[in-house]
Write an enzyme that holds these catalytic residues in place. Sequence first.
Site, PDB file in Angstrom:
ATOM      1  N   GLY A   1       0.769  -1.235   0.000  1.00  0.00           N
ATOM      2  CA  GLY A   1       0.000   0.000   0.000  1.00  0.00           C
ATOM      3  C   GLY A   1       0.799   1.284   0.000  1.00  0.00           C
TER       4      GLY A   1
ATOM      5  CD  GLU B   1       1.021  -9.331   1.518  1.00  0.00           C
ATOM      6  OE1 GLU B   1       0.090  -8.583   1.141  1.00  0.00           O
ATOM      7  OE2 GLU B   1       0.834 -10.494   1.888  1.00  0.00           O
TER       8      GLU B   1
ATOM      9  N   GLY C   1       4.412  -3.437  -3.393  1.00  0.00           N
ATOM     10  CA  GLY C   1       4.467  -3.670  -4.836  1.00  0.00           C
ATOM     11  C   GLY C   1       4.871  -2.387  -5.528  1.00  0.00           C
TER      12      GLY C   1
ATOM     13  NE  ARG D   1      -1.789   2.488 -12.071  1.00  0.00           N
ATOM     14  CZ  ARG D   1      -1.836   3.665 -11.524  1.00  0.00           C
ATOM     15  NH1 ARG D   1      -1.269   4.697 -12.125  1.00  0.00           N
ATOM     16  NH2 ARG D   1      -2.427   3.859 -10.368  1.00  0.00           N
TER      17      ARG D   1
ATOM     18  CE1 TYR E   1      -7.835   0.903 -11.047  1.00  0.00           C
ATOM     19  CE2 TYR E   1      -5.680   1.216 -12.046  1.00  0.00           C
ATOM     20  CZ  TYR E   1      -6.629   0.392 -11.491  1.00  0.00           C
ATOM     21  OH  TYR E   1      -6.366  -0.947 -11.378  1.00  0.00           O
TER      22      TYR E   1
ATOM     23  CB  CYS F   1     -12.002   1.735 -31.764  1.00  0.00           C
ATOM     24  SG  CYS F   1     -10.961   1.476 -33.188  1.00  0.00           S
ATOM     25  CD  GLU F   2     -13.050   1.127 -25.153  1.00  0.00           C
ATOM     26  OE1 GLU F   2     -13.384   1.844 -24.196  1.00  0.00           O
ATOM     27  OE2 GLU F   2     -13.047  -0.095 -25.137  1.00  0.00           O
TER      28      GLU F   2
ATOM     29  CE1 TYR G   1      -0.701  -3.882  -8.818  1.00  0.00           C
ATOM     30  CE2 TYR G   1       0.176  -1.772  -8.089  1.00  0.00           C
ATOM     31  CZ  TYR G   1      -0.200  -3.065  -7.815  1.00  0.00           C
ATOM     32  OH  TYR G   1      -0.057  -3.554  -6.541  1.00  0.00           O
TER      33      TYR G   1
HETATM   34  N1  LLP Z   1      -0.885  -7.206  -0.880  1.00  0.00           N
HETATM   35  C1  LLP Z   1      -2.133  -7.437  -1.325  1.00  0.00           C
HETATM   36  C2  LLP Z   1      -2.935  -8.470  -0.665  1.00  0.00           C
HETATM   37  C3  LLP Z   1      -2.633  -6.701  -2.414  1.00  0.00           C
HETATM   38  O1  LLP Z   1      -3.876  -6.944  -2.838  1.00  0.00           O
HETATM   39  C4  LLP Z   1      -1.834  -5.713  -3.030  1.00  0.00           C
HETATM   40  C5  LLP Z   1      -2.330  -4.941  -4.169  1.00  0.00           C
HETATM   41  C6  LLP Z   1      -0.523  -5.524  -2.533  1.00  0.00           C
HETATM   42  C7  LLP Z   1      -0.088  -6.270  -1.462  1.00  0.00           C
HETATM   43  C8  LLP Z   1       0.416  -4.521  -3.125  1.00  0.00           C
HETATM   44  O2  LLP Z   1      -0.047  -3.229  -2.988  1.00  0.00           O
HETATM   45  P1  LLP Z   1       0.901  -1.987  -3.378  1.00  0.00           P
HETATM   46  O3  LLP Z   1       2.074  -2.017  -2.421  1.00  0.00           O
HETATM   47  O4  LLP Z   1       1.343  -2.193  -4.786  1.00  0.00           O
HETATM   48  O5  LLP Z   1       0.040  -0.817  -3.198  1.00  0.00           O
HETATM   49  N2  LLP Z   1      -4.005  -1.928 -10.365  1.00  0.00           N
HETATM   50  C9  LLP Z   1      -4.086  -0.900  -9.350  1.00  0.00           C
HETATM   51  C10 LLP Z   1      -3.532  -1.382  -8.023  1.00  0.00           C
HETATM   52  C11 LLP Z   1      -4.173  -2.644  -7.501  1.00  0.00           C
HETATM   53  C12 LLP Z   1      -3.583  -3.125  -6.203  1.00  0.00           C
HETATM   54  C13 LLP Z   1      -4.014  -4.514  -5.907  1.00  0.00           C
HETATM   55  N3  LLP Z   1      -3.488  -5.074  -4.685  1.00  0.00           N
HETATM   56  C14 LLP Z   1      -3.372   0.351  -9.862  1.00  0.00           C
HETATM   57  O6  LLP Z   1      -2.864   0.343 -10.988  1.00  0.00           O
HETATM   58  O7  LLP Z   1      -3.334   1.366  -9.177  1.00  0.00           O
END
Ligand code: LLP
Length: 420
Positions: free
Chosen positions: A239, A273, A275, A312, A316, A344-345, A373
């Site tokens: 997050g 976790e 990302g 994205r 979003y 085409c959007e 992402y």
């Molecule tokens: N752990 C779990 C259980 C998750 O569902 C996620 C992300 C993460 C960790 C990693 O979160 P991060 O550190 O990356 O914020 N596609 C969207 C983001 C979807 C996130 C899904 N879950 C975007 O492009 O903003």
Amino acid sequence: MHDFQFKNGELYCEDVKVTDVVQSVGTPLYLYSHHTLVDHFTKIKKAFAKINPLICFAMKANDNLAVLKTLADQGAGFDIVSLGELKKALMVNADPKKIVFASVGKTAEEISEAVKIGILFFNVESLPELDEINRVAKAMNKKPQVALRINPDVEAATHAKITTGTLKNKFGIDLTTAKDIMKNRARYPHLDFCGLHVHIGSQILTREPFVKALKKVLGFIETLKAAGIHLKYLDIGGGLAAVYKDEKPQTAQEFADAILPYLEKTGLKIIMEPGRFITANAGIFVTKVLYLKDNGIKKFLIVDGGMNDLIRPALYDAYHEIVPVKRPKTKTKTAKVDVVGPICESGDYFAKERELPQMNQGDLLAIMTAGAYGYVMASNYNVRGRPPEVIVKGNQFEVTKKRETFEDLVRGETIPAFLK
Ligand code: LLP
């Protein structure tokens, strides 16, 4: 900070000129910096050094093998959500004991493969899933570790599509049910209840929602302790935010300073976790201007990348900085343009009313902060092959995933005999 910087008016990734990569690979393409990946991973590691957490990179953000290998080499584990992700993690020799498995819809096949491989634990998201893991484990005569994913019912103040920690979302188990499960854990003789998990959403700029969620989970841990139930792990999810525009997200250190006291108090092994924080600014998407169009009301830059490559903005309304790969030599006029793709959007855009210098056909644009992402959410919409992924390390670069060909796109597709 990241390693995409201008030298003499030209954009570089580390010591490689972006135009050199384009010359060899063509456009559009994704480009990653090895050094930025390592740097961001290290930032989290250092900030939390006091408790030496297991950092499981959320590979849904970027599952490119070169990215995974880079992070595995730094000691990262992986947060996975599918059998496909598990298999890719194993392709870079990830240690199964550093893999945690979330997802609200794990299939029996996914569960049994993960048990067979011996992952660290499952993050369990519902009661029936608990039953299913218990059933599969019994059939295999195993006792895998499980952590309950708690839904703390906390608003994360982020985009509605990426908030996960309220009871309006499909994720995790509410506290009342979780308490019940732990009380009746003897009903699941094939499960080892080893911990708790909480992940409240993505791109969260401030500490407050994290602290709020943690406090709820800590309260639960205390209740369990009082009942003589001792856990081993607390998985605090991901997050942490990245900078896309002018956000001032908390740094890894500020995040650590805010939550370390709470984490230390638990005495549990902490899993994280992240990302986006690791990969977002470690990647760019490079696209070429095909046409300029001015209809009297609006100006459009039509580029060769589309929403199928980077969704994205369309999905979003996400902001991504856009910069010309070569800065104009003299000061040129700027204009407000929509940067749009060939799909085409009307939703197929990378930016709207964006102030950019005068661009010409054939010029290159870099769409920044595309390393999380980005490619992973690309599709073949409009029968377009997905772009290649290239990684730079110092002055070297290599294509780590080839551009898809037409043959790739129609593989496995046939006309049924009854239509012939
Ligand atoms: N752990 C779990 C259980 C998750 O569902 C996620 C992300 C993460 C960790 C990693 O979160 P991060 O550190 O990356 O914020 N596609 C969207 C983001 C979807 C996130 C899904 N879950 C975007 O492009 O903003």
